[in-house]
Design an enzyme around this catalytic site. Structure first.
Site, PDB file in Angstrom:
ATOM      1  N   GLY A   7       0.822  -1.199   0.000  1.00 36.58           N
ATOM      2  CA  GLY A   7       0.000   0.000   0.000  1.00 36.58           C
ATOM      3  C   GLY A   7       0.858   1.251   0.000  1.00 36.58           C
ATOM      4  CB  ALA A   8       1.833   3.713  -2.218  1.00 38.13           C
ATOM      5  N   GLY A   9      -0.684   4.344   0.427  1.00 43.20           N
ATOM      6  CA  GLY A   9      -1.605   5.360   0.893  1.00 43.20           C
ATOM      7  C   GLY A   9      -0.936   6.281   1.877  1.00 43.20           C
ATOM      8  CB  VAL A  11      -0.110   4.529   7.063  1.00 48.66           C
ATOM      9  CG1 VAL A  11       0.908   3.772   7.921  1.00 48.66           C
ATOM     10  CG2 VAL A  11      -1.118   5.242   7.955  1.00 48.66           C
ATOM     11  N   GLY A  12       1.479   3.975   4.505  1.00 49.29           N
ATOM     12  CA  GLY A  12       2.553   3.298   3.787  1.00 49.29           C
ATOM     13  C   GLY A  12       3.373   4.256   2.955  1.00 49.29           C
ATOM     14  CG  ASN A 102      -4.929   1.847  14.295  1.00 51.32           C
ATOM     15  OD1 ASN A 102      -3.901   2.025  14.934  1.00 51.32           O
ATOM     16  ND2 ASN A 102      -5.386   2.728  13.420  1.00 51.32           N
ATOM     17  CE  LYS A 185      -2.613   4.198  16.991  1.00 52.44           C
ATOM     18  NZ  LYS A 185      -1.838   3.711  15.851  1.00 52.44           N
ATOM     19  CD  GLU A 268      -9.348  -0.031   9.826  1.00 53.87           C
ATOM     20  OE1 GLU A 268      -8.434  -0.823   9.546  1.00 53.87           O
ATOM     21  OE2 GLU A 268      -9.150   1.060  10.393  1.00 53.87           O
TER      22      GLU A 268
END
Length: 309
Positions: A7-9, A11-12, A102, A185, A268
């Site tokens: 993933g390159a969203g 976060v990634g 998460n 977290k 989620e």
């Protein structure tokens, strides 16, 4: 050290981009549409910690099947089943997988698929999103990625990863108690995501309104009770510490789940709240505030046509 970022969203793209910016061997596993976008624009990071324009190596699932040293999982929980299938060709005998999802429900599923010794613990604290052009926009001072071996051992492989992750423009932190860090977290983000999605507001106005602050405290207390009922290693004074943290961070902060709702994207609900409410039901624990948060998210999912869970 060869790193595959799934993933390159937001976060990634952010943490993988910081590793690439440093000079590490980083490849991104992405969908066709994101690959086409990145080939056109490059990976753009806009951040108070430094902007960047990068030209990463890109793969689409199934291309160039060979093992990587480290795989960073940065997608959402509802994409987990697809990601397990996608990364299988890139997992070898010495591969270590760091999930940044998460919650906790994903750990057992990943361990079942690839073996428990392959799965490290991981989490991140970053306020980031993709803008309309696909750039990663990182908007607060916090930009931490925490990782560690779940049994606490410090192996040669984890030392190599720590060295590779050092000296970037973000904070990669090796934890000697990653299980506790993940549960802590989970408690924090359960509260932050819950109240910001319920009230459709950044954090500041919620905590400034007395009933908003009360809802925040109830969410925190209910989630803590449920987690402790299964022996989660939360540590002492976790409610007080999280309460202080929720009052010390920027008033403008939004949860990533709230941002997803604002964009009309999936959320989620089951991974975060369905998981906790199932534990509550099994242990006879009342959780009326979490039930309202969960109902709000499920209603949103159905209104948007997202039918899983």
């Amino acid at each position: 050290m060869r790193v595959l970022v799934v993933g390159a969203g937001a976060v990634g793209g952010y943490f993988g981009g910081r590793l690439l910016e440093k000079g590490e061997d980083v490849t991104f596993l992405v969908r066709n549409r994101r690959k086409e976008q990145l080939l056109k624009t490059g990976l753009v990071i806009k951040s108070q910690h430094g902007d960047a324009l990068l030209r990463p190596q890109l793969l689409v699932s199934g291309e160039q099947p060979e093992p990587y040293d480290v795989i960073l999982l940065s997608m959402k929980a509802y994409q987990l089943d697809a990601a397990i299938s996608d990364i299988a060709p890139y997992v070898g005998a010495d591969t270590l997988i760091i999930p940044l999802l998460n919650g906790m429900a994903h750990v057992e599923k990943l361990a079942h698929a690839f073996g428990k010794e392959t799965i490290l613990g991981g989490l991140c604290f970053v306020e980031a999103t993709l803008d309309q052009d696909g750039a990663v926009v990182q908007t607060s001072a916090i930009h931490d990625l925490v990782f560690g071996i779940r049994n606490g051992e410090q192996t040669e492989r984890i030392k190599r990863i720590t060295e590779a992750f050092s000296e970037t423009k973000s904070n990669f932190v090796l934890s000697d108690n990653i299980n506790q860090a993940m549960w802590q977290k989970y408690l924090f983000i359960t509260t932050l995501a819950g109240i910001t999605t319920l009230f459709r507001s950044p954090l500041g106005p919620i905590r400034d309104e007395s009933l908003g602050a009360l809802t925040m405290k109830q969410t925190l207390q209910e989630a803590e009770q449920i987690m402790r009922s299964i022996g989660a290693p939360l540590g002492e004074e976790i409610v007080e510490n999280n309460w202080d943290k929720l009052h010390s961070i920027e008033a403008t902060i939004k949860s990533s789940m709230q941002r997803d709702m604002e964009k009309g994207l999936p959320v989620e609900a089951d991974h975060f709240y369905g998981y906790l409410l199932n534990i509550a039901k099994e242990n006879g624990i009342a959780a009326p505030t979490l039930e309202k948060i969960y109902a709000n998210l499920k209603i949103y999912e159905r209104q948007m046509g997202f039918r899983w869970g």
